[in-house]
Every structure is written in C-alpha cells, then in structure tokens.
Scaffold this active site. Structure first.
Site, short mmCIF file in Angstrom:
data_model
loop_
_atom_site.label_atom_id
_atom_site.label_comp_id
_atom_site.label_asym_id
_atom_site.label_seq_id
_atom_site.Cartn_x
_atom_site.Cartn_y
_atom_site.Cartn_z
N TYR A 181 0.85 -1.20 0.00
CA TYR A 181 0.00 0.00 0.00
C TYR A 181 0.89 1.25 0.00
CZ TYR A 181 -3.63 3.24 1.78
OH TYR A 181 -4.50 4.28 1.96
N CYS A 182 0.61 2.16 -0.94
CA CYS A 182 1.31 3.46 -1.00
C CYS A 182 2.81 3.22 -1.13
CB CYS A 182 0.93 4.28 0.22
SG CYS A 182 1.61 5.97 0.24
N LEU A 183 3.61 3.80 -0.27
CA LEU A 183 5.06 3.61 -0.31
C LEU A 183 5.43 2.15 -0.11
CD1 LEU A 183 7.94 4.66 -0.42
CD2 LEU A 183 7.69 5.45 1.93
#
Length: 581
Positions: free
Chosen positions: A312-314
């Site tokens: 998720y995300c980074l």
C-alpha cells in the site's frame, strides 16, 4: 582530516539552512520566489495574454454591476437562490440558499470571479517552466481559498444566521473548541475524539500474534476465522509514513479482517516509528530488515508455499522494487503482486510533486540533518496544504464559527496517529524516486545492481483512486508502461485512504475494472476509463475473487507459532510498534 568530517563552512551552512527551514516551516521560499519571477516576467512580455485578462476583468465587473443593481430592485427576493447559480460558477462553499440573497450573492460571486481570473492568469502563460506554472497556480489557489468570504463570520450568511438564532452560543462553543485544540497541540495530545479509538481496543483489533520482531518491523500473523485456508498466504506491506493499522481499522472497516474471513492466512508488517538514532536507515534497510525477513518468516510458517504480496502506497513502491530484484535474481517465492495506490513511475506525481524540487528537498535535508528524521507534523501540514478547503478552512468554519464539532471516526483517528521518517531514507526516496525517477528508468540499484520492472512477470492487481492527491490514478496506471506482466487494474471512487478502505456494503461505493493480458497493447488512461465497465460496490470483492483464481484448494491453517520450530509468538497483535508514539 577524517573523510567523514564535514568542513567548517559546510557545518555552518547546514546550521543556517536548518534554521531557515524552521523559519519557513520547511517550505522553501526560494522555490516560490523563482516560480513567481518566472511567471511574472513572462506574463510581462505577453501583451496578448494581458489583453485577455483585462477583457475578462472588465466582463466580470459588468456582471457584478448587474448583480448590484438587481439587489436594489424591489423583486430581488423572487430571484433563484445560489451565489454560483446566476454566474455558472458552482462552488460547494456557497451551496446554502442564503448565499443567493443580496448582498451575499454579490460577495460570493465577486470571490468566485476573482478566483476564475487568477486561474486564467496563472495558466497557459508563454515560456513559463511547467513546474513553475503549476506552483504559481497552486499558490494563487491557496490564497483564494484563504480569502474566501465563507471564512469570515461577518461575511458568511450561514454563520450570521446561526449566531442570531443561538444568540452567539455557537461562537462561544467555537471559542471553547479553539482553546481545547490549542491546548492539545501545545501539550502534544492528539485531536479531540481520538481517545475513543484506542489502538488494540477500538481499532487494530483483529486477533493475531507477533511472530517476528527486529529493529525495524514486527510481523503480525492473524488468527484464522475459517476451518480451512488457502495454501497461499497474503503478506501485506503498508507504508511507513503511516501506522500499519490503516489496513485493520475498526472491525467494520478492516481489510485484514475481510481477508481472514475470506479464508486466507494474513500477515502484516508493522513498522517501527523511527527516532533520531535511526537517522541513517535508508531504503535498503526497509528491504533488508523489513520485506525480506518478513517474506522468509511467512515462507517458513506456511511450509514453503508461494505468497501473495500486497503493498500500500510507499509499501507498494517498496514491494515493486523487491519484486524486480527477486525477478532479476531468479527468486520465485511470490505468487502475485497487489499494489494499492502505489506509484512506480514518478514523472506525474500530482499535486504532491509541487512541493518537491531541488530547493525544497535540500531544505528538508538540512532540517533532517539536525533532527535525524522528518517530523510527522510536516507530512500532515503538506497533506493539509494540498486539500486546504477540506482539511483546514471548512473545519475552521464548522467547528469554530458554527460551533459544531466534526465527529471523529476511525479513519480520522488513524490519520492523527502520525509517524516520522528517517533522514537518510526520506532523502533517498525524494531524490531517487521523485526527482530522479530511477525505478522507472532502470537506474534503481538493489545490492549494487540495477533492477527493472520489465523483469517482473507475475499476475498484478493494481488499484488507483479517483481523487488521490498522493498517488494520482493516472500516475499509478503508468505501471502498464513498465512491465509486460498481466495487470488487472481497478479504479475506485474516493481518495488515497478512503478509496482503499472500501468496505463491502458501504453506500455510494463503485469501481471500474479491466484486465490486460500478458503482452497486450497499451491502453492509455483516458481510453481505459471509457472502456472499463463500472461496478457498484467495493473493489474488495473483485480482489478476493482475483486472489481465489490464483490460489489452491483450502487446506488446514498453518501453526501460528511457526512451522519452522522457532520461538513462540512474541506478543499479541497489534504489537509494540503500533502503540509507540
């Protein structure tokens, strides 16, 4: 002199730059100054553009004059309400019918026209550097947001009406809210209402055990809720710019609980919130102390089964890097990749990219050299700046002028539980990914050798969200250009967080989804959004079905203490790192 020792001049400059960063709240004034000078100098040599702006200003003055005269007419009360309705400039700040009555319609439309003029003035100016033009337009928009008449009690008819109806009690409540918020901020407390969402009690409550802990992560294995589970476990890699339990909010909003209930053995990394002594942790540490030992542990517990990895995300960007390195090295332990609001190409990072350039990064590096980390408050301020109306001005009007406390929810409480970023890691992240775009260009090195996403040939499920200010969906979609792997791309409504936390049964949820087979032609974002079918409901159900198709028949759950005969679980979920400030 020791090669690692900095020359006196460099140390002096670093101290000055750190102080400069504090003065400007970590926002580079040089970046803004250069951008505005670039814009102003080119506008000054564009008489045609100046003529268009002058003509627009004169037309707006004529329309305002007409509104002024209409307000003095005896039949004024019969006109349609809505400040924006008359002039065709819709704006939710002025949605209340009270803004349709004179003189508030005049005030509201004057502001909207002024905003329209500045939008025109800061766009399509000949010769201006594109980044500078976007930065100037962003700055002008921030000033217009701040100067909105809706933000001033004496000019806001909704506040005036409320104050008259309650004889000022709303303002007294608002003042009390303001003092409470200031006191909490000065004492380091989180916002009012977050005490109702205690980690491990109201949020992050899915039962599980910490089965691995080192200086950077705790790995949580969740307790199965079904008699049988799929043989392929799921390893979730959240971003470390946030606490992991965004994936395990309250029971009704927990993606982890949803997956466990679908018959999967779920593991999730909980990252340590770094301190000054962690200043030298870099991106490589998040691979070597984070993803890799977690993957090894999951494999050992699950008897060597292949693993569905989700980032998720980074955390998704890190997973992409890890997958490329594993493909390069012939490591076949991953069964599939899922990337949630995660960028792999950073050429179009959206509005967040406005706050990232050489001057800004250098200023942050000077600040981080002094503290050893980027404070959580900086990230919060950056996100508030990107959505100033939603996160700042509308809240001020509602809570301080109308006296109405915005009810806290699990997502808001999680968002207030900020984390820090190590100095070295954050500098590498900004320079190598945002500024250099090294991953997409094939320059990003793991173990001293470059990796390429073109080597990745795993089934990929990729999710973008329509109103994402952190990882815009068109940027996330660029993954299609970087790998020939089969990709199922889902686009869901909502933002970077709320779009991902999309519980089945939640009202007004919808998504589009379409798959690209291995080696199929590229479909550009605008074509994709026209062609992809729309589905009502949560994308979670589509992802579960996608995982099921790539998983084996259910088997008995693995032993939670670890099939590798290692030590017993170290703690109950959510573990120590999630609770640490």
């Amino acid at each position: 002199m020791d090669a690692r020792q900095k020359p006196p001049a460099s140390e002096t400059d670093e101290s000055v730059h750190a102080a400069w960063s504090r003065i400007w709240h970590s926002m580079s004034p040089e970046s803004s100054l250069v951008a505005w000078m670039d814009w102003a100098s080119h506008l000054a040599t564009s008489p045609g553009k100046q003529s268009d702006l002058t003509q627009l200003a004169l037309e707006q003055m004529d329309r305002l004059h007409d509104l002024f005269k209409q307000g003095l007419a005896p039949d004024e009360g019969k006109r349609p309400s809505g400040a924006a309705e008359t002039e065709g400039l819709p704006d939710r700040r002025f949605a209340d019918p009270a803004w349709g009555r004179w003189p508030f319609n005049l005030i509201g439309n004057a502001h909207l026209m002024r905003s329209q003029w500045w939008e025109k003035a800061t766009s399509d100016v000949w010769g201006v550097d594109p980044h500078h033009q976007r930065l100037v337009a962003f700055g002008a928009r921030q000033w217009m947001e701040m100067a909105s008449p809706a933000n001033f009690p004496a000019l806001n008819p909704v506040v005036i009406r409320k104050s008259l109806d309650e004889e000022g009690a709303n303002l007294a409540r608002g003042l009390s809210h303001f003092f409470e918020d200031v006191a909490r901020r000065l004492s380091g407390q989180r916002p009012a209402g977050t005490e109702d969402f205690v980690v491990g009690e109201q949020v992050a409550t899915t039962p599980g055990k910490v089965v691995l802990k080192n200086d950077l992560i705790e790995l949580i294995q969740y307790t199965p809720t079904t008699d049988k589970v799929r043989p392929e476990p799921i390893l979730m890699i959240p971003a470390w710019i946030m606490k992991y339990y965004i994936l395990d909010l309250s029971p009704a909003n927990s993606l982890v609980r949803h997956l466990v209930d679908q018959g999967y053995t779920v593991f999730c990394i909980s990252w340590k919130n770094p301190h000054a002594e962690d200043r030298d942790r870099g991106m490589a540490d998040y691979l070597d102390l984070g993803f890799r030992p977690a993957l090894d542990k999951v494999e050992a517990i699950c008897g060597g089964a292949k693993i569905h990895a989700a980032g998720y995300c980074l955390g998704g960007t890190l997973l992409s890097i890890a997958a490329a390195a594993m493909a390069r090295d012939g490591d076949r332990r991953i069964a599939s990749l899922t990337l949630l609001a995660a960028q792999t190409d950073f050429t179009e990072p959206g509005e967040l990219g406005l706050l990232i350039d050489e001057s800004q990064v250098a200023l942050l590096e000077a600040q981080m050299a002094e503290t050893g980390y980027l404070p959580a408050e900086h990230m919060t301020a950056a996100f508030q700046l990107l959505r100033s109306y939603d996160l700042v001005w509308s809240r001020i009007v509602r809570e301080y002028f109308l006296g109405e406390r915005m009810p806290m929810n699990d997502l808001m409480a999680w968002n207030a539980d900020g984390t820090r970023l190590p100095a070295r890691m954050h500098s590498q992240y900004l320079r190598r990914l945002y500024l250099g775009n090294d991953l997409a260009a094939g320059r990003y090195e793991v173990g001293g050798r470059p990796v390429s996403l073109a080597d990745v040939d795993l089934p990929i499920f990729c999710v973008g969200t329509t109103t994402d200010h952190v990882a815009p969906w068109r940027s996330v979609h660029k993954l299609h250009l970087l790998t020939p792997a089969p990709i199922t791309f889902a686009l869901t409504n909502g933002g970077h967080n709320a779009g991902i936390i999309s519980t089945p049964g939640h009202p007004r949820r919808r998504y589009q989804i379409m798959s690209r087979e291995r080696g199929a032609r590229y479909v550009a974002p605008d074509e994709w959004i026209e062609a992809a079918p729309v589905h009502e409901g949560s994308w979670w159900t589509a992802w579960s079905a996608w995982l099921d198709e790539r998983s084996g028949e259910p088997v008995d759950p693995p032993r939670q203490e670890g099939a590798d005969a290692g030590p017993p679980p170290l703690a109950e979920a959510p573990g120590e790192y999630a609770l640490a400030p």
